[in-house]
Design an enzyme around this catalytic site. Sequence first.
Site, mmCIF file in Angstrom:
data_model
loop_
_atom_site.group_PDB
_atom_site.id
_atom_site.type_symbol
_atom_site.label_atom_id
_atom_site.label_comp_id
_atom_site.label_asym_id
_atom_site.label_seq_id
_atom_site.Cartn_x
_atom_site.Cartn_y
_atom_site.Cartn_z
ATOM 1 N N SER A 545 0.844 -1.185 0.000
ATOM 2 C CA SER A 545 0.000 0.000 0.000
ATOM 3 C C SER A 545 0.890 1.249 0.000
ATOM 4 O O SER A 545 1.695 1.424 -0.899
ATOM 5 C CB SER A 545 -0.956 -0.033 1.195
ATOM 6 O OG SER A 545 -2.025 0.854 1.011
ATOM 7 N N ASP A 631 -9.556 -3.673 -5.849
ATOM 8 C CA ASP A 631 -9.067 -2.795 -4.790
ATOM 9 C C ASP A 631 -9.594 -1.378 -5.030
ATOM 10 O O ASP A 631 -9.404 -0.815 -6.107
ATOM 11 C CB ASP A 631 -7.532 -2.805 -4.797
ATOM 12 C CG ASP A 631 -6.923 -2.120 -3.583
ATOM 13 O OD1 ASP A 631 -7.640 -1.390 -2.885
ATOM 14 O OD2 ASP A 631 -5.717 -2.331 -3.338
ATOM 15 N N HIS A 666 -8.339 -4.779 -1.404
ATOM 16 C CA HIS A 666 -7.073 -4.222 -0.924
ATOM 17 C C HIS A 666 -6.314 -5.205 -0.041
ATOM 18 O O HIS A 666 -5.090 -5.223 -0.039
ATOM 19 C CB HIS A 666 -7.354 -2.933 -0.144
ATOM 20 C CG HIS A 666 -6.134 -2.126 0.150
ATOM 21 N ND1 HIS A 666 -5.353 -1.562 -0.841
ATOM 22 C CD2 HIS A 666 -5.550 -1.787 1.330
ATOM 23 C CE1 HIS A 666 -4.342 -0.892 -0.281
ATOM 24 N NE2 HIS A 666 -4.446 -1.014 1.029
#
Length: 693
Positions: A545, A631, A666
């Site tokens: 991320s 995501d 995600h």
Amino acid sequence: MAESSSVTPPVAARKPVERTHHGDTFVDEYEWLRDKSDDEVLGYLRAENAYTEARTAHQESLREAIFKEISDRTLQTDLSVPARRGGYWYYSRTIEGQQYALHCRVKVDGDQPPATDGEIAGEEVMLDGNEVAGDSEFFSLGTIDVSPDGRLLAYSVDVKGDERFTLRIKDLSTGELLPDELPDVHYGSAWSADNSTLFYTKVDDAWRPYQVWRHTLGRTDDVLVMEEPDERFWVGVDLTRNEQAIMIALGSKLTSEVWLLDAQDPAGEPVVVAPRREGVEYDVEHAGDQLLITHNADAANFSLASAPLDSPGDWTTLIEGDETSRLLGADAFADHVILYRRRDALTELAIMRRTGDSFGDPEALEFDEPIYTVSPGRNDEWQDTRYRFGYTSLVTPGSTYDVDVATGERRLLKQQPVLGGVDLSDYTQYREWATAPDGTKVPISMVARKEVAKDGNAPVVLYGYGSYESSMDPWFSIPRLSLLDRGVVFAIAHVRGGGELGRHWYDDGKMLTKRNTFTDFVAAAEHLVQAGWTKPERLVAQGGSAGGLLMGAVANLAPEAFAGIVAEVPFVDALTSILDPSLPLTVIEWEEWGNPLADPEVYAYMKSYSPYENVTAQHYPAILAITSLNDTRVLYVEPAKWVAKLRATATGDSDVLLKTEMEAGHGGRSGRYDAWREVAFALAWELDTLGLG
């Protein structure tokens, strides 16, 4: 990764489009990959998956070995420590062979929670995740919330990975679903004290939770309670521990505002605790006859104040902020308060006993290990005289304790079992400090088998994050043992942008100081070499991320420092995303990165480090980028564009792979066995890159 090298990599078509801001024009050849409804885009992603599969085919046996090690070391039929709320103990459990947890409860019988080493008599299964998931490729719960009287269960489900949930209500006395069905809700929920009403949030087109709604059971005319027009702010809703108030929290990265609604009067009007002031963050704990406020109005590392219920904006300081201790929060109960703090790059819990309306001095819980993480557990009971907390370290599995608030006596309720003949005494942990280019000392937490020699040749995986004041506190990991047992040293670089050393540590790694995050990480890698642990060809970096942004930045900044880089759901096209306020989360993110649309200095600064724009004709280490098609936080297009540009631009034999989960969000795959296989894939790649395949 010499095997399968004859396989031809996909070549993404170049379709140049120009992006011009502040007099600067950037030619983007791969922006066309953004449209996931386009068959050409999906074809390219599948071609990349096929290429990655072929290039890593020789790792299959290693992946299977790691998956088996994870499986064999994990107690697959297990349950969490039951937590009390009202007349029940609540817990979850897993069953070997099943992907998802069962959420259960049992009636209270005695003062202590039921033992976790066997079946629990009288168990009631409230929700079976496997049954609800059915044959869906993805499954996630957004809330699982029992009404105060224990009769109703609100739960919400996402079967795509896009974090939009459908909320249902189950009558636990009959097992039947009520006709109430609420689509497109966000995480969280809150019951009214009279069990008649449920509060929930909805998101806007940018996936920002911006509305709080009130649903009365059996009705379809839901009422909008609050809407936040400022696109920087999120909203959340919760019922306070003492069930006196519905709390509506609105917050940006830098500013907070909290409203309270009488939980006995769900149709009433919320009252603001303190109107928002730019740059002032605060959290509220309902302490019965008063409120407790954790805030930064007068101290960067936060203070603790009290406020009367009838004048919630009138704050009286209880604990002043200081430069050595970052106050993270406070948990209020009938006769005590627990402070959650951070000091010396470690977490801390401290007890404040209550006498009448006054509080005693904080008494910190002490622990023997030099590196550890302690954190609040599940504590739902307002009248509880014990406090539940979690403890772990790099060598100590996750452990659940109760501490008696009056005596300080602790009771270990459960420690995560580690099966397969693992002897935890074979491992040891270290804390070292790197020196950044500006002289700042950067902590590094490390774990390895005791016999690993500091001879300059140890294989190392260096992990980093460094954003949003999120601290990568030391944690135990069963999958990590598969690295350690093959001689790998696992290290965490606690770089600026995280919160490990207080608010200043965060401030010094964001906005126009963001490059400190990247140079800190490179300094940590260089320290591990200079200190005699390893050498660059035996060092792999890993982050996900915003930590994936870190990976992309250091790949450009110091490619020679690493043999390989794993970038998971990586934020590598940061400037493109932050320039587009229509994308999920962008406006919210301006307080983290700056607003490049409005500020040419921010634009130039972000362009100087954003990984995609800074790919150049140089040799890159081996790179594995892992992403998910659905995501909504870091869109798949970012790593897809990055990989396409790397492959077209990098020189020499730079080896770049892209793996896209076509049915995930995600957090990757949702089922635990699927998640283990995903972890095994990355670990096998790391080991192979380190020469241990």
